[in-house]
Design a protein around this motif. Structure first.
Motif, PDB file in Angstrom:
ATOM      1  N   ASP A   3     -13.651  23.658  57.351  1.00  0.00           N
ATOM      2  CA  ASP A   3     -12.315  23.076  57.455  1.00  0.00           C
ATOM      3  C   ASP A   3     -12.019  22.657  58.895  1.00  0.00           C
ATOM      4  OD1 ASP A   3      -9.758  22.279  56.891  1.00  0.00           O
ATOM      5  OD2 ASP A   3      -8.949  24.298  56.681  1.00  0.00           O
ATOM      6  N   GLY A   6      -8.191  22.524  59.773  1.00  0.00           N
ATOM      7  CA  GLY A   6      -7.651  23.886  59.882  1.00  0.00           C
ATOM      8  C   GLY A   6      -8.091  24.561  61.168  1.00  0.00           C
ATOM      9  N   ARG A  77      -1.333  24.719  57.450  1.00  0.00           N
ATOM     10  CA  ARG A  77      -2.276  23.885  56.686  1.00  0.00           C
ATOM     11  C   ARG A  77      -1.852  23.943  55.231  1.00  0.00           C
ATOM     12  NH1 ARG A  77      -5.727  20.049  55.607  1.00  0.00           N
ATOM     13  NH2 ARG A  77      -7.948  20.469  55.680  1.00  0.00           N
ATOM     14  N   LYS A  80      -6.213  22.673  51.521  1.00  0.00           N
ATOM     15  CA  LYS A  80      -7.369  23.389  52.044  1.00  0.00           C
ATOM     16  C   LYS A  80      -8.613  22.984  51.270  1.00  0.00           C
ATOM     17  CE  LYS A  80      -4.371  27.238  53.147  1.00  0.00           C
ATOM     18  NZ  LYS A  80      -4.028  28.624  52.936  1.00  0.00           N
ATOM     19  N   CYS A 127      -0.944  18.923  56.476  1.00  0.00           N
ATOM     20  CA  CYS A 127      -0.276  20.056  57.110  1.00  0.00           C
ATOM     21  C   CYS A 127       1.206  19.752  57.284  1.00  0.00           C
ATOM     22  CB  CYS A 127      -0.916  20.389  58.453  1.00  0.00           C
ATOM     23  SG  CYS A 127      -0.811  19.073  59.663  1.00  0.00           S
TER      24      CYS A 127
END
Length: 130
Positions: A3, A6, A77, A80, A127
């Protein structure tokens, strides 16, 4: 790394908790688009291309503070790798009644929730920032 967005958001959060003025993150086109939105909305001072200690391309993000407190109070976030969140233009939520921003990846590029509504497009909610 599974990610990258993230990871970048976590680096920003951690650096702000420590009171750092800049933070380094690996470079990618998607990260650059998210950073463009954060800079245009005034959440960061800006970012510059750089290289890390191993010679890989990276971004040096200049964080923004107001009277010693970080401008970004909350950075979460939403979509995901294990659970992608795609929303239509009518379903994109406002963050804190319009005080915050949702960053949305659309077919017309990465933009804020207000821009997505103006362009009448939905997409993946990356996000939220407040």
């Amino acid at each position: 790394m599974n990610d990258p967005i993230g990871d970048m958001l976590t680096r920003i959060r951690n650096s702000q908790m420590r009171g750092k003025s800049t933070v380094m993150t690996p470079a990618s086109k998607q990260r650059a688009r998210v950073l463009d939105v954060l800079a245009s909305e005034g959440y960061i001072r800006g970012y510059e291309s750089a290289t890390d200690v191993n010679g890989h391309p990276a971004f040096e993000i200049s964080l923004k503070y107001y009277e010693g407190t970080p401008v970004i109070r909350e950075l979460k976030r939403v979509s995901k790798p294990g659970r992608r969140v795609y929303l239509g233009v009518d379903d994109i939520p406002q963050v804190r009644q319009g005080l915050g921003v949702s960053i949305v990846s659309t077919s017309k590029g990465v933009m804020t929730d207000a821009s997505a509504r103006a362009h009448n497009v939905g997409g993946e909610v990356l996000c939220t920032v407040f």
